[in-house]
Design an enzyme around this catalytic site. Structure first.
Site, mmCIF file in Angstrom:
data_model
loop_
_atom_site.group_PDB
_atom_site.id
_atom_site.type_symbol
_atom_site.label_atom_id
_atom_site.label_comp_id
_atom_site.label_asym_id
_atom_site.label_seq_id
_atom_site.Cartn_x
_atom_site.Cartn_y
_atom_site.Cartn_z
ATOM 1 N N SER A 129 -0.673 -0.414 -17.318
ATOM 2 C CA SER A 129 0.398 0.331 -16.672
ATOM 3 C C SER A 129 1.413 0.825 -17.708
ATOM 4 O O SER A 129 1.065 1.597 -18.598
ATOM 5 C CB SER A 129 1.055 -0.535 -15.591
ATOM 6 N N ASP A 182 -5.412 3.412 -6.530
ATOM 7 C CA ASP A 182 -4.161 3.004 -7.170
ATOM 8 C C ASP A 182 -3.009 3.796 -6.547
ATOM 9 O O ASP A 182 -2.918 5.010 -6.719
ATOM 10 C CB ASP A 182 -4.239 3.269 -8.685
ATOM 11 N N HIS A 242 -3.702 -0.894 -7.986
ATOM 12 C CA HIS A 242 -3.094 -0.874 -9.318
ATOM 13 C C HIS A 242 -3.300 -2.205 -10.048
ATOM 14 O O HIS A 242 -3.714 -2.233 -11.204
ATOM 15 C CB HIS A 242 -1.601 -0.574 -9.177
#
Length: 274
Positions: A95, A225, A254
């Site tokens: 991320s 996601d 995610h």
């Protein structure tokens, strides 16, 4: 506890597990190195030395008022790797950590890097612009900032209880333990730091950084996601990084470091060994 102090007098906490070829892990927002523990345990148990730090303003590291941006994140990482004098590393970023990896390579090159991996990562650019029509409207990030100011403890329960792990999808089976761990890591971070970091992860354009990747790179992303949509992220990054390998987890959210940890552990280990 292992602590390294940067030139700006920022203390960075880091973990250093196992022995063997080095794998470095960069965490997401607003988390810390603990978010990688399943992958670190697995790779360290399979002959690798695993290193993960708490980014400035997160976890057990210092909470400086200023410098909560990608350039500082990347430079902090560079100083830590220079201090440890690690070479031929495999570096993974999840991320926001994927942005940190991209900016590190963009600013410091790959003299220490053998391979790279972007996992559910934010590059090349999250926010919607004229040049990036597939991005998310800035209002999305304004909403996160407003929630952080209004009641960050509640926000740090709402995000993992819903879209982060896909627990808002029909048939999902939420884990209260996973939610609580996410909340705890978020609350360990500095209020100002995690607020500033929203701009850093959403508005930083990593396009030119990705073009500088010259090592084998794997990109792993779930196609459900809801935090970092795959089309504007992984699929776009794969077009910018020469010979990048894109691996899509069907139906995955995610937070695949937890929800798909067995699959991810196996994929990261195989990539590190290859």
């Amino acid at each position: 506890m292992a602590i390294f102090t940067t030139k700006e007098n920022v203390e960075l906490y880091y973990k250093d597990w196992g022995k063997g070829p080095v794998v470095v892990f960069c965490h997401g927002w607003p988390l810390n190195a603990d978010s990688w523990e399943s992958q670190m345990y697995h790779l360290a148990d399979n002959g690798f030395r695993c290193i993960a730090h708490d980014r400035r303003g997160h976890g057990r590291s210092s909470q400086p008022w200023d410098g909560n941006d990608m350039d500082h994140y990347a430079d902090d990482l560079a100083q830590l790797l220079n201090h440890l004098d690690v070479k031929d590393i495999v570096i993974f970023g999840f991320s926001t950590g994927g942005g940190e990896v991209a900016r590190y390579i963009g600013r410091h090159g790959t003299k220490r890097v053998k391979k790279a991996g972007l996992i559910s990562a934010v590059p090349p650019l999250m926010v919607k612009t004229d040049a990036n029509p597939g991005g998310l409207p800035v209002s999305v990030f304004d909403g996160i900032r407003a929630g952080l100011i209004a009641n960050r403890s509640q926000l740090f329960l709402d995000i993992p209880s819903g879209p982060f792990f896909g627990y808002n999808r029909p048939g999902a089976k939420p884990s209260q333990g996973v939610i609580n761990a996410w909340w705890m890591q978020g609350m360990m971070g500095g209020h100002k730091n995690t607020h500033d970091s929203i701009k850093a992860f959403s508005e930083t354009d990593f396009t030119e950084d990705l073009k500088k990747f010259d090592v084998p790179t794997i990109i792993i992303h779930g196609d459900d996601d809801q935090i970092v949509p795959i089309d504007a992220a992984a699929r776009s990054s794969a077009k910018l990084i020469k010979d990048a390998k894109l691996v899509v987890y069907p139906g995955a959210p995610h937070g695949i470091t937890d929800t798909h940890k067995d699959q991810l552990n196996a994929d990261l280990l195989a990539f590190a060994k290859s």
